[in-house]
Scaffold this active site. Structure first.
Site, PDB file in Angstrom:
ATOM      1  N   CYS A  20      -9.312  -2.458  -7.416  1.00 56.64           N
ATOM      2  CA  CYS A  20      -8.454  -2.407  -8.609  1.00 56.64           C
ATOM      3  C   CYS A  20      -9.155  -1.634  -9.721  1.00 56.64           C
ATOM      4  O   CYS A  20      -8.822  -0.486  -9.985  1.00 56.64           O
ATOM      5  CB  CYS A  20      -8.109  -3.823  -9.071  1.00 56.64           C
ATOM      6  SG  CYS A  20      -7.023  -4.682  -7.915  1.00 56.64           S
ATOM      7  N   THR A  59      -0.037  -1.376  -6.964  1.00 66.97           N
ATOM      8  CA  THR A  59      -0.439  -0.668  -8.185  1.00 66.97           C
ATOM      9  C   THR A  59      -0.323   0.838  -7.943  1.00 66.97           C
ATOM     10  O   THR A  59      -0.786   1.337  -6.915  1.00 66.97           O
ATOM     11  CB  THR A  59      -1.907  -1.009  -8.510  1.00 66.97           C
ATOM     12  OG1 THR A  59      -2.035  -2.417  -8.513  1.00 66.97           O
ATOM     13  CG2 THR A  59      -2.317  -0.432  -9.847  1.00 66.97           C
ATOM     14  N   ARG A  70     -14.189  -4.520   0.386  1.00 66.79           N
ATOM     15  CA  ARG A  70     -13.638  -3.172   0.254  1.00 66.79           C
ATOM     16  C   ARG A  70     -14.127  -2.512  -1.034  1.00 66.79           C
ATOM     17  O   ARG A  70     -14.026  -3.080  -2.114  1.00 66.79           O
ATOM     18  CB  ARG A  70     -12.103  -3.226   0.251  1.00 66.79           C
ATOM     19  CG  ARG A  70     -11.553  -3.524   1.625  1.00 66.79           C
ATOM     20  CD  ARG A  70     -10.071  -3.685   1.568  1.00 66.79           C
ATOM     21  NE  ARG A  70      -9.672  -4.776   0.702  1.00 66.79           N
ATOM     22  CZ  ARG A  70      -8.423  -4.992   0.317  1.00 66.79           C
ATOM     23  NH1 ARG A  70      -7.469  -4.193   0.707  1.00 66.79           N
ATOM     24  NH2 ARG A  70      -8.135  -6.008  -0.453  1.00 66.79           N
ATOM     25  N   ARG A 100      -3.171  -9.747  12.190  1.00 70.29           N
ATOM     26  CA  ARG A 100      -2.924 -10.496  10.948  1.00 70.29           C
ATOM     27  C   ARG A 100      -1.724 -11.444  11.135  1.00 70.29           C
ATOM     28  O   ARG A 100      -1.778 -12.607  10.750  1.00 70.29           O
ATOM     29  CB  ARG A 100      -2.666  -9.487   9.814  1.00 70.29           C
ATOM     30  CG  ARG A 100      -2.279 -10.098   8.486  1.00 70.29           C
ATOM     31  CD  ARG A 100      -3.445 -10.718   7.772  1.00 70.29           C
ATOM     32  NE  ARG A 100      -3.139 -11.059   6.382  1.00 70.29           N
ATOM     33  CZ  ARG A 100      -3.777 -11.992   5.706  1.00 70.29           C
ATOM     34  NH1 ARG A 100      -4.762 -12.677   6.249  1.00 70.29           N
ATOM     35  NH2 ARG A 100      -3.451 -12.241   4.465  1.00 70.29           N
ATOM     36  N   THR A 125      -2.820   0.806  -2.008  1.00 70.28           N
ATOM     37  CA  THR A 125      -2.759   2.102  -2.705  1.00 70.28           C
ATOM     38  C   THR A 125      -4.210   2.527  -2.987  1.00 70.28           C
ATOM     39  O   THR A 125      -4.689   2.405  -4.119  1.00 70.28           O
ATOM     40  CB  THR A 125      -1.948   2.008  -4.021  1.00 70.28           C
ATOM     41  OG1 THR A 125      -2.318   0.811  -4.715  1.00 70.28           O
ATOM     42  CG2 THR A 125      -0.465   2.006  -3.771  1.00 70.28           C
ATOM     43  N   ASP A 180       3.953  -7.392   8.615  1.00 67.00           N
ATOM     44  CA  ASP A 180       2.745  -6.573   8.477  1.00 67.00           C
ATOM     45  C   ASP A 180       2.624  -5.701   9.725  1.00 67.00           C
ATOM     46  O   ASP A 180       3.000  -6.125  10.821  1.00 67.00           O
ATOM     47  CB  ASP A 180       1.501  -7.452   8.328  1.00 67.00           C
ATOM     48  CG  ASP A 180       0.347  -6.703   7.688  1.00 67.00           C
ATOM     49  OD1 ASP A 180       0.030  -6.974   6.508  1.00 67.00           O
ATOM     50  OD2 ASP A 180      -0.237  -5.816   8.355  1.00 67.00           O
ATOM     51  N   VAL A 184      -2.326  -9.556  -1.761  1.00 66.03           N
ATOM     52  CA  VAL A 184      -1.191  -9.677  -2.677  1.00 66.03           C
ATOM     53  C   VAL A 184       0.050 -10.232  -1.966  1.00 66.03           C
ATOM     54  O   VAL A 184       0.705 -11.145  -2.455  1.00 66.03           O
ATOM     55  CB  VAL A 184      -0.890  -8.292  -3.320  1.00 66.03           C
ATOM     56  CG1 VAL A 184       0.459  -8.277  -3.999  1.00 66.03           C
ATOM     57  CG2 VAL A 184      -1.988  -7.950  -4.311  1.00 66.03           C
TER      58      VAL A 184
END
Ligand SMILES: NC(=O)c1ccc[n+]([C@@H]2O[C@H](COP(=O)([O-])OP(=O)(O)OC[C@H]3O[C@@H](n4cnc5c(N)ncnc54)[C@H](O)[C@@H]3O)[C@@H](O)[C@H]2O)c1
Length: 418
Positions: A257, A117, A328, A36, A82, A31, A13
Site C-alpha cells: 500500500c 486501490t 510482499r 486458496r 494492483t 478466486d 481485502v
C-alpha cells in the site's frame, strides 16, 4: 428482492469483505487460485485475518472456482491486486482481467464495484470500456459501477473491516445511494458517500501517499541525526511533547500500500504533464532506507572490530510490518541482499512469516523460534516489531562484542537505534 453479491479475489481485502457480506446476504466468493478456494472451503485462512468462528458466522457465503457460478449475482465487487511493474509503473492487468472475466456474466441493472486501490479515472476510463466491450452492454444504461476503496490494516485487531468508515461512490446518484446503503449495512463505523468515483479513487490514493511522506520526513530526520551523532528516537520523543507534532516513526517502508500507491498517483500526474516533486521526494527517501540500514549495521560492526566477511547476523522480522505474516514487497529482503553482498551469513527469525514464501525470496535460513537456533551472532538487526520480540532474550545468542541494531525501538538492550 435480496441481491446476490459476488466477490472477485479473496485475498487480504476480499476475504474479510466476503465474510461480512456473507453474514447477511447470499454471497459468492471467487478466486482464480484453486488452492486458496480449497483452503477457504476448509475454513483455513493463510493470511490469519479470519478465524473459524468468523467462517461459521458467514452462513450465506460459498466459495467458487468456476466463474460461471457467479452469473446469478447482481452485485460484483472486485478486490484483485494492483501492484507495480518492474519500472514502478501501475500494473492494472489484474483489474482488467477480472473485468474481462465478469463482463460476459452481466445482465441488466447489475452493479460492479471496484475496491482495489488505483489511480483516479481508472474505473471509468480503463475498466468500464472493458466491461462494455466484453458484455455488449451499455454503461449507465444496462449496468452501473461504483468505487469503494478498502482501508483495512492487516494485523490490526482494533480496526477491523466493520470498524473503519468506508468511502463509497457510484456512477449515478441512485446507484451511489444503493451502494452506500449496502456498505452501511455491514460497516458499523458508517460510510461516507463521495460525490464522484474519481473523488473516491483520489481520496484513497492520497491517504497512503500522505503516510508515505510523513514517514519519509522522519526517515530524513534519522539520516541527518545519524550524521550529527544524535539519537533520532530521543529527538522524536522530545518533539512529541508539542501537542501538534505528528508521531511518525522512521523505518523501512514496504508492503503493497504505502510504498506502492504513491506511484499510482505520480503515474497519473505524469500522464497529465505534471511531475510531482514532493510525493516523488518522499519515495526516493523511503526507497533508500534499506541500503542505509545495511550499511549502518556494517559500520557499527566495523567499529567493534568485527570481521565482516562471514560475520553471522540474525535478523528479527522479515514481514513488511509488525504482527502480520505478509512478506510482499517487504524491504527487509533488500537489507538481507545487501548484507549478503558484504559477505555476511544471515539467519532469519520470524514467528509469523510463511517459510515456503520466504524461501522464494532468499536462501537465508528462517526460524520461527529463537530456541531452535544454536549459534552466537556478531550482529542482530531488529527489523520488524512483532510483539513476540518485546521480551526476547538474546544473551545466549550474542557475545560481548555483538552489535544489536534496533530499528523499531523494541529491545531493552540495543547498541543503536534508527
Ligand atoms: N492488503 C491490504 O492491506 C490492503 C488494504 C487496502 C487496500 N488494498 C488493495 O486491495 C487490493 C487487493 O489487495 P490484497 O492485499 O487483498 O491482494 P491479495 O494478493 O491478498 O489478494 C488478491 C486475490 O485476488 C486473486 N485474483 C487475482 N486475479 C483474479 C481474478 N481475475 N479473478 C479472481 N481472483 C483473482 C488472487 O489469487 C488473490 O487471492 C489491492 O488493490 C490493494 O492495493 C490492500
Amino acid at each position: 428482492m435480496t441481491k446476490t453479491i459476488a466477490i472477485i479475489g479473496l485475498g487480504y481485502v476480499g476475504l474479510p469483505l466476503a465474510i461480512e457480506f456473507g453474514k447477511k446476504y447470499p454471497t459468492l466468493g471467487f478466486d482464480i487460485n484453486p488452492t486458496r478456494i480449497e483452503e477457504l472451503r476448509n475454513r483455513f485462512d493463510r493470511t490469519h485475518q479470519i478465524n473459524s468462528h468468523d467462517f461459521q458466522e458467514a452462513k450465506f457465503l460459498s466459495f467458487h472456482t468456476d466463474i460461471q457460478e457467479l452469473k446469478n449475482a447482481q452485485i460484483y465487487i472486485i478486490t484483485v491486486p494492483t501492484p507495480l511493474d518492474e519500472y514502478k509503473n501501475p500494473d492494472i492487468s489484474y483489474l482488467l482481467n477480472a473485468s474481462k472475466m465478469i463482463a460476459p456474466l452481466l445482465s441488466s441493472k447489475d452493479i460492479i464495484i471496484y475496491e482495489s486501490t488505483t489511480y483516479p479515472t481508472c474505473t471509468l476510463k480503463d475498466c468500464v470500456p472493458i466491461l462494455e466491450q466484453y458484455s455488449s452492454l451499455k454503461y449507465n444504461i444496462d449496468f452501473f459501477v461504483g468505487y469503494s476503496p478498502e482501508r483495512i490494516n492487516p494485523g490490526d485487531r482494533e480496526h477491523k473491516l466493520p470498524d473503519i468508515k468506508k468511502i463509497t461512490s457510484g456512477s449515478t446518484p441512485e446507484v451511489a445511494k444503493e451502494i452506500d446503503e449496502l456498505y452501511a449495512s455491514i460497516i458499523t463505523a458508517g460510510t461516507y458517500l463521495a460525490p464522484s468515483i474519481e473523488v473516491a479513487e483520489m481520496a484513497k490514493v492520497i491517504e497512503n501517499a500522505q503516510r508515505d511522506l510523513n514517514i519519509a520526513f522522519v526517515n530524513e530526520i534519522a539520516l541527518i541525526c545519524d550524521k550529527l551523532g544524535i539519537e533520532t528516537q530521543e529527538v522524536l520523543k522530545a518533539s512529541s511533547t508539542k501537542w501538534n507534532f505528528l508521531p511518525f516513526k522512521p523505518g523501512l517502508v514496504g508492503g503493497h500500500c504505502i510504498s506502492i500507491d504513491p506511484y499510482y498517483l505520480t503515474h497519473k500526474a505524469h500522464e497529465l504533464g505534471y511531475h510531482p516533486r514532493v510525493i516523488s521526494a518522499g519515495r526516493l527517501v523511503n526507497d533508500a532506507m534499506p541500503s542505509f540500514v545495511a550499511q549502518k549495521l556494517i559500520k557499527l560492526m566495523i567499529a567493534k572490530d568485527i570481521k565482516i566477511l562471514r560475520a553471522k547476523i540474525l535478523i528479527l522480522g522479515v514481514t513488511f510490518k509488525e504482527n502480520c505474516n505478509d512478506i510482499r514487497n517487504s524491504k527487509v529482503f533488500e537489507v538481507i541482499d545487501e548484507l549478503i553482498e558484504y559477505g555476511c551469513e544471515i539467519t532469519l527469525l520470524d514467528p509469523l512469516a510463511i517459510p515456503e514464501e520466504v524461501s522464494k525470496l532468499t536462501s537465508a535460513p528462517l526460524y520461527s523460534n529463537l530456541s531452535e537456533i544454536n549459534k552466537r551472532f556478531d550482529g542482530v538487526l531488529l527489523a520488524v516489531a512483532h510483539k513476540e520480540f518485546e521480551e526476547i532474550d538474546l544473551a545466549s545468542h550474542t557475545h560481548n562484542q555483538s552489535v544489536i541494531y534496533d530499528l523499531k525501538d523494541v529491545l531493552k538492550s540495543s547498541h543503536a537505534r534508527l
